[in-house]
Design an enzyme around this catalytic site. Structure first.
Site, short mmCIF file in Angstrom:
data_model
loop_
_atom_site.label_atom_id
_atom_site.label_comp_id
_atom_site.label_asym_id
_atom_site.label_seq_id
_atom_site.Cartn_x
_atom_site.Cartn_y
_atom_site.Cartn_z
N HIS A 50 0.85 -1.20 0.00
CA HIS A 50 0.00 0.00 0.00
C HIS A 50 0.88 1.24 0.00
CE1 HIS A 50 0.53 -0.97 4.38
NE2 HIS A 50 0.93 0.30 4.36
C1 T46 Z 1 3.46 0.31 6.87
C2 T46 Z 1 4.00 -1.02 7.21
C3 T46 Z 1 5.46 -1.02 7.48
C4 T46 Z 1 -3.90 -0.38 13.49
O1 T46 Z 1 -5.00 -0.53 14.07
N1 T46 Z 1 -3.09 0.65 13.86
C5 T46 Z 1 -1.89 0.87 13.29
O2 T46 Z 1 -1.19 1.82 13.66
C6 T46 Z 1 -1.47 -0.01 12.24
C7 T46 Z 1 -0.15 0.21 11.54
C8 T46 Z 1 -2.29 -1.04 11.86
N2 T46 Z 1 -3.47 -1.22 12.49
C9 T46 Z 1 -4.33 -2.37 12.12
C10 T46 Z 1 -4.91 -2.30 10.73
C11 T46 Z 1 -4.98 -3.75 10.31
O3 T46 Z 1 -6.19 -4.31 10.79
O4 T46 Z 1 -3.49 -3.53 12.13
C12 T46 Z 1 -3.82 -4.40 11.07
C13 T46 Z 1 -2.62 -4.68 10.19
O5 T46 Z 1 -2.25 -3.47 9.49
P1 T46 Z 1 -1.69 -3.50 7.99
O6 T46 Z 1 -2.37 -4.54 7.22
O7 T46 Z 1 -1.77 -2.09 7.47
O8 T46 Z 1 -0.17 -3.92 8.25
P2 T46 Z 1 1.06 -3.89 7.24
O9 T46 Z 1 2.16 -4.60 7.91
O10 T46 Z 1 0.67 -4.34 5.88
O11 T46 Z 1 1.46 -2.33 7.13
C14 T46 Z 1 1.90 -1.64 8.26
C15 T46 Z 1 1.41 -0.19 8.21
O12 T46 Z 1 -0.02 -0.19 8.06
C16 T46 Z 1 2.02 0.58 7.07
O13 T46 Z 1 1.75 1.94 7.22
O14 T46 Z 1 4.17 1.14 6.29
O15 T46 Z 1 3.33 -1.64 8.32
#
Ligand code: T46
Length: 130
Positions: A50
């Site tokens: 993303h």
């Molecule tokens: C990025 C990479 C390095 C939250 O509730 N709060 C938060 O601060 C974050 C980061 C995530 N979440 C929830 C949202 C999703 O339900 O945690 C779950 C996993 O998040 P996501 O699928 O976005 O995780 P990654 O590892 O794909 O991405 C994250 C960050 O979202 C992103 O900004 O740069 O880590």
């Protein structure tokens, strides 16, 4: 120009071991509003895929390693995060993917904004149109 901006964090070591201090507007070039960390990543799993409309982040592997891929729609570059004294600055409107997590990887991320799902662009084709 490279998409990869690495930041060296000076280790404040002494005879007991090492310590790294991260402060807003010093080694971290923004106000830190949020901190999160990713660990226990399962074998073969990649994360990210993303971009953010308005979010700056610095990511550092405090233990273990992973490979960060950044893509601005024109260029795509990859770098290993493998040191607790080396962070990567991820600017807004940059597509990121994180691959090849080691079992022991703890990826610490400092973010310039609070969590906001509306800030995410999770579709690559949509990202390219921005
Ligand atoms: C990025 C990479 C390095 C939250 O509730 N709060 C938060 O601060 C974050 C980061 C995530 N979440 C929830 C949202 C999703 O339900 O945690 C779950 C996993 O998040 P996501 O699928 O976005 O995780 P990654 O590892 O794909 O991405 C994250 C960050 O979202 C992103 O900004 O740069 O880590």
């Amino acid at each position: 120009m490279s998409l990869i901006t690495l930041i060296d964090f000076p280790p404040l070591g002494d005879g007991r071991g090492s310590l790294v201090a991260l402060e807003s507007h010093q080694s971290i070039p923004f106000d830190i509003k949020r901190v999160y960390y990713i660990f226990g990543t399962q074998k073969g799993v990649s994360r990210g895929f993303h971009a953010h409309k308005q979010l700056k982040q610095v990511a550092v592997c405090v233990t273990g390693a992973c490979r960060m891929v950044l893509d601005n729609g024109q260029q795509r570059e990859s770098v290993w995060l493998d040191s607790a004294t080396k962070g990567i600055l991820i600017e807004d409107m940059v597509w990121r993917e994180i691959h090849d997590f080691t079992d022991d990887c703890v990826l610490l991320v400092l973010a310039s904004e609070h969590y906001d799902e509306a800030d995410y662009i999770r579709d690559y084709e949509e990202f390219l149109k921005q």
